[in-house]
Design a protein around this motif. Structure first.
Motif, PDB file in Angstrom:
ATOM      1  N   GLU A  16       0.654  -1.182  -0.046  1.00  0.00           N
ATOM      2  CA  GLU A  16      -0.096  -0.161  -0.070  1.00  0.00           C
ATOM      3  C   GLU A  16       0.996   1.228   0.041  1.00  0.00           C
ATOM      4  O   GLU A  16       0.482   2.221  -0.706  1.00  0.00           O
ATOM      5  N   GLU A  17       2.078   1.202   0.881  1.00  0.00           N
ATOM      6  CA  GLU A  17       2.779   2.221   0.748  1.00  0.00           C
ATOM      7  C   GLU A  17       3.198   2.758  -0.727  1.00  0.00           C
ATOM      8  O   GLU A  17       3.415   3.809  -0.960  1.00  0.00           O
ATOM      9  N   LYS A  18       3.496   1.850  -1.651  1.00  0.00           N
ATOM     10  CA  LYS A  18       3.903   1.968  -2.761  1.00  0.00           C
ATOM     11  C   LYS A  18       2.871   2.529  -3.668  1.00  0.00           C
ATOM     12  O   LYS A  18       2.959   3.402  -4.468  1.00  0.00           O
ATOM     13  N   TRP A  19       1.772   2.080  -3.699  1.00  0.00           N
ATOM     14  CA  TRP A  19       0.611   1.864  -4.806  1.00  0.00           C
ATOM     15  C   TRP A  19      -0.527   2.673  -4.343  1.00  0.00           C
ATOM     16  O   TRP A  19      -1.571   2.967  -4.991  1.00  0.00           O
ATOM     17  N   ASP A  20      -0.655   3.076  -3.056  1.00  0.00           N
ATOM     18  CA  ASP A  20      -1.865   3.891  -2.637  1.00  0.00           C
ATOM     19  C   ASP A  20      -1.411   5.286  -2.034  1.00  0.00           C
ATOM     20  O   ASP A  20      -2.272   5.954  -1.286  1.00  0.00           O
ATOM     21  N   ALA A  21      -0.210   5.671  -2.303  1.00  0.00           N
ATOM     22  CA  ALA A  21       0.155   7.112  -1.731  1.00  0.00           C
ATOM     23  C   ALA A  21      -0.561   8.131  -2.790  1.00  0.00           C
ATOM     24  O   ALA A  21      -0.601   8.121  -3.752  1.00  0.00           O
ATOM     25  N   HIS A  22      -0.601   9.526  -2.081  1.00  0.00           N
ATOM     26  CA  HIS A  22      -1.159  10.455  -2.744  1.00  0.00           C
ATOM     27  C   HIS A  22      -0.043  11.337  -3.333  1.00  0.00           C
ATOM     28  O   HIS A  22       1.058  11.122  -2.883  1.00  0.00           O
ATOM     29  N   PRO A  23      -0.194  11.795  -4.488  1.00  0.00           N
ATOM     30  CA  PRO A  23       0.859  12.716  -5.132  1.00  0.00           C
ATOM     31  C   PRO A  23       1.114  14.046  -4.463  1.00  0.00           C
ATOM     32  O   PRO A  23       0.418  14.470  -3.768  1.00  0.00           O
ATOM     33  N   SER A  24       2.342  14.619  -4.624  1.00  0.00           N
ATOM     34  CA  SER A  24       2.661  16.009  -4.162  1.00  0.00           C
ATOM     35  C   SER A  24       1.720  16.987  -4.746  1.00  0.00           C
ATOM     36  O   SER A  24       1.069  16.544  -5.982  1.00  0.00           O
ATOM     37  N   GLU A  25       1.469  18.079  -4.587  1.00  0.00           N
ATOM     38  CA  GLU A  25       0.889  19.070  -5.199  1.00  0.00           C
ATOM     39  C   GLU A  25       1.354  19.441  -6.630  1.00  0.00           C
ATOM     40  O   GLU A  25       0.662  19.370  -7.709  1.00  0.00           O
ATOM     41  N   ALA A  26       2.708  19.307  -6.777  1.00  0.00           N
ATOM     42  CA  ALA A  26       3.353  19.459  -7.864  1.00  0.00           C
ATOM     43  C   ALA A  26       3.129  18.311  -8.801  1.00  0.00           C
ATOM     44  O   ALA A  26       2.752  18.410 -10.113  1.00  0.00           O
ATOM     45  N   VAL A 162       0.268   7.475 -10.496  1.00  0.00           N
ATOM     46  CA  VAL A 162       1.688   6.982 -10.663  1.00  0.00           C
ATOM     47  C   VAL A 162       2.399   7.930 -11.623  1.00  0.00           C
ATOM     48  O   VAL A 162       1.867   8.763 -12.343  1.00  0.00           O
ATOM     49  N   ALA A 163       3.594   7.393 -11.876  1.00  0.00           N
ATOM     50  CA  ALA A 163       4.581   8.147 -12.708  1.00  0.00           C
ATOM     51  C   ALA A 163       4.286   8.248 -14.155  1.00  0.00           C
ATOM     52  O   ALA A 163       4.010   9.007 -14.788  1.00  0.00           O
ATOM     53  N   ASP A 164       4.115   6.755 -14.588  1.00  0.00           N
ATOM     54  CA  ASP A 164       3.643   6.933 -16.104  1.00  0.00           C
ATOM     55  C   ASP A 164       2.880   5.631 -16.585  1.00  0.00           C
ATOM     56  O   ASP A 164       2.456   4.873 -15.705  1.00  0.00           O
ATOM     57  N   GLU A 165       3.081   5.292 -17.936  1.00  0.00           N
ATOM     58  CA  GLU A 165       2.187   4.439 -18.133  1.00  0.00           C
ATOM     59  C   GLU A 165       2.766   2.956 -17.750  1.00  0.00           C
ATOM     60  O   GLU A 165       1.983   1.929 -17.375  1.00  0.00           O
ATOM     61  N   ASP A 166       3.897   2.731 -17.568  1.00  0.00           N
ATOM     62  CA  ASP A 166       4.685   1.595 -17.186  1.00  0.00           C
ATOM     63  C   ASP A 166       4.186   1.464 -15.801  1.00  0.00           C
ATOM     64  O   ASP A 166       3.896   0.127 -15.385  1.00  0.00           O
TER      65      ASP A 166
END
Length: 220
Positions: A16-26, A162-166
């Motif tokens: 969960e820490e890896k896949w359920d975190a919220h993004p920063s404002e930026a 998350v970061a990107d498509e991959d």
């Protein structure tokens, strides 16, 4: 019966820490800009209540409305409102699942993919490339997204960014599928599988597809 992730989280072994975190404002701003560059309309709302209000305001009176299964739609109260609320929409979901005959219901379910408004969610959103990723066992939830429906509204918590498509496809396999598989076993007594995957990189029709980003943890 509505189920939330918390109903069966103890039975799912995920990061969960890896896949359920919220993004920063930026990072959230980057996601919005990338999604808009990909042709999606984007609305950022603070919480589930605002998400439901936006959907209510977006769908016009008299529109036909269909949806695929979505824990997120349940969590924002959309399913309850669709089936019991004060609206003037044509509830295709209710019509489809009131049919007793399996063959007739399947036919109506396919036809409902062409609804004026089709609602659902996605399993992950690539913030750098503005990509949406989702998968189903049957394809009934995502079948309308690419073309069939006149308008598409996807509602997603920012925990899916998350970061990107991959990374989005990795989140689907390592995280979202694990919850959906458990939900399917609890609800239907069968296992699920992400057999039909959609990578939605661009929307070519202006105003057709809207992504509602909710600044809460919703769905999986």
């Amino acid at each position: 019966m509505s189920q939330q992730k918390s109903d069966y989280i103890e039975n799912v072994d995920v990061n969960e820490e890896k896949w359920d975190a919220h993004p920063s404002e930026a990072e959230l701003e980057e996601a919005v800009e990338s999604l808009e560059a990909s042709g999606f309309e984007v609305e950022v709302v603070a919480d589930a209540e605002e998400a439901l209000a936006f959907v209510q305001e977006t769908i016009p009176e008299g529109a036909s409305v269909m949806n695929g299964h979505s824990t997120t739609l349940e969590e924002i109260g959309f399913m309850e409102y669709l089936n019991e609320g004060d609206h003037d929409w044509e509830n295709l979901y209710g019509e489809v699942f009131s049919i007793d005959d399996d063959e007739a219901r399947a036919k109506a379910r396919r036809e409902a993919q062409t609804a004026d408004y089709f609602l659902g969610s996605v399993n992950a959103i690539g913030r750098e490339d503005g990509t949406l990723v989702a998968a189903d066992l049957s394809g009934s939830r995502i079948g309308a997204y690419p073309f069939a429906a006149q308008h598409v509204v996807t509602v997603a918590g920012v925990n899916k960014v998350v970061a990107d498509e991959d990374a989005a496809r990795e989140r689907l396999q390592e995280y979202a599928y694990e919850f959906e598989n458990q939900r399917a076993q609890d609800a239907y007594g069968v296992e699920s599988y992400p057999s039909k995957e959609l990578v939605y990189r661009q929307e070519g029709t202006e105003g057709r597809t809207t992504v509602v980003l909710v600044e809460e943890t919703l769905g999986y």
